[in-house]
Design a protein around this motif. Sequence first.
Motif, PDB file in Angstrom:
ATOM      1  N   ALA A  48       0.993  -1.173  -0.181  1.00 38.44           N
ATOM      2  CA  ALA A  48      -0.053  -0.049  -0.047  1.00 38.44           C
ATOM      3  C   ALA A  48       0.877   1.207  -0.049  1.00 38.44           C
ATOM      4  CB  ALA A  48      -0.804   0.075   1.050  1.00 38.44           C
ATOM      5  N   THR A  80      -4.379   7.100  -1.709  1.00 38.92           N
ATOM      6  CA  THR A  80      -3.995   5.789  -1.381  1.00 38.92           C
ATOM      7  C   THR A  80      -4.286   4.785  -2.413  1.00 38.92           C
ATOM      8  OG1 THR A  80      -6.230   5.061  -0.604  1.00 38.92           O
ATOM      9  CG2 THR A  80      -4.699   5.947   1.119  1.00 38.92           C
ATOM     10  N   ASN A  81      -3.366   3.719  -2.302  1.00 38.38           N
ATOM     11  CA  ASN A  81      -3.174   2.788  -3.182  1.00 38.38           C
ATOM     12  C   ASN A  81      -2.838   1.393  -2.842  1.00 38.38           C
ATOM     13  OD1 ASN A  81      -3.164   1.514  -6.033  1.00 38.38           O
ATOM     14  ND2 ASN A  81      -1.028   1.464  -5.686  1.00 38.38           N
ATOM     15  N   TYR A  82      -3.736   0.262  -3.104  1.00 40.64           N
ATOM     16  CA  TYR A  82      -3.358  -0.823  -2.387  1.00 40.64           C
ATOM     17  C   TYR A  82      -2.921  -2.173  -3.324  1.00 40.64           C
ATOM     18  CZ  TYR A  82      -5.312   1.211   1.557  1.00 40.64           C
ATOM     19  OH  TYR A  82      -5.638   2.227   2.799  1.00 40.64           O
ATOM     20  N   VAL A 108      -4.856  -7.115  -0.881  1.00 38.45           N
ATOM     21  CA  VAL A 108      -5.066  -6.420   0.609  1.00 38.45           C
ATOM     22  C   VAL A 108      -6.154  -5.574   0.617  1.00 38.45           C
ATOM     23  CG1 VAL A 108      -2.476  -6.965   1.237  1.00 38.45           C
ATOM     24  CG2 VAL A 108      -3.537  -4.426   0.430  1.00 38.45           C
ATOM     25  N   LYS A 109      -6.781  -5.351  -0.439  1.00 37.62           N
ATOM     26  CA  LYS A 109      -7.991  -4.499  -0.602  1.00 37.62           C
ATOM     27  C   LYS A 109      -9.157  -4.918   0.276  1.00 37.62           C
ATOM     28  CE  LYS A 109      -7.228  -2.330  -5.082  1.00 37.62           C
ATOM     29  NZ  LYS A 109      -7.569  -2.317  -6.599  1.00 37.62           N
ATOM     30  N   PHE A 162      -6.758  -4.034   4.741  1.00 39.80           N
ATOM     31  CA  PHE A 162      -5.349  -3.386   5.067  1.00 39.80           C
ATOM     32  C   PHE A 162      -6.132  -1.767   4.931  1.00 39.80           C
ATOM     33  CE2 PHE A 162      -1.649  -6.302   4.445  1.00 39.80           C
ATOM     34  CZ  PHE A 162      -2.366  -7.354   5.294  1.00 39.80           C
ATOM     35  N   THR A 163      -5.366  -1.042   5.715  1.00 40.81           N
ATOM     36  CA  THR A 163      -5.684   0.266   5.604  1.00 40.81           C
ATOM     37  C   THR A 163      -4.213   0.981   5.921  1.00 40.81           C
ATOM     38  OG1 THR A 163      -7.910   0.150   6.281  1.00 40.81           O
ATOM     39  CG2 THR A 163      -6.912   2.476   6.468  1.00 40.81           C
ATOM     40  N   ILE A 164      -4.056   1.944   5.101  1.00 39.47           N
ATOM     41  CA  ILE A 164      -2.874   2.837   5.189  1.00 39.47           C
ATOM     42  C   ILE A 164      -3.286   4.090   5.637  1.00 39.47           C
ATOM     43  CG2 ILE A 164      -2.434   3.409   2.915  1.00 39.47           C
ATOM     44  CD1 ILE A 164       0.652   3.463   3.406  1.00 39.47           C
ATOM     45  N   LEU A 206      -0.080   0.958   9.121  1.00 41.87           N
ATOM     46  CA  LEU A 206      -0.615   0.172   8.180  1.00 41.87           C
ATOM     47  C   LEU A 206      -1.573  -0.625   9.099  1.00 41.87           C
ATOM     48  CD1 LEU A 206      -0.760  -1.203   5.315  1.00 41.87           C
ATOM     49  CD2 LEU A 206       0.676  -2.604   5.982  1.00 41.87           C
TER      50      LEU A 206
END
Length: 117
Positions: free
Chosen positions: A49, A57-59, A63-64, A67-69, A78
Amino acid sequence: QVHLVESGGGLVQPGGSLRLSCAASGSILSITSMGWYRQAPGKQRELVATISSGGYTNYADSVKGRFTISRDNVKNFLQMNSLKPEDTAAYFCHATIATTLQISPVWGQGTQVTVSS
């Protein structure tokens, strides 16, 4: 000189959560993008990410939705939920950092994430 220091890795059961942190330090003028990459044994390092200075943001597809960045100035985080065994890897923080001398990509030393029962 600029450094990235990661923390938050560890051992977690499948379905569990972990939160990785990365902090930049040194003579920093600005940080454009920050992100996380991972590398499992025998595999190439892959993007997990990224987050831009503007919050874009880009994943990775894998993990979409799990996960969250996020980012707070010179730190990024993360949040990893619903972890799977295939998420097991060394996770590396990355940032593009501007100093008075240059703009350079910088890597952290890595933190191990192991997902296993």
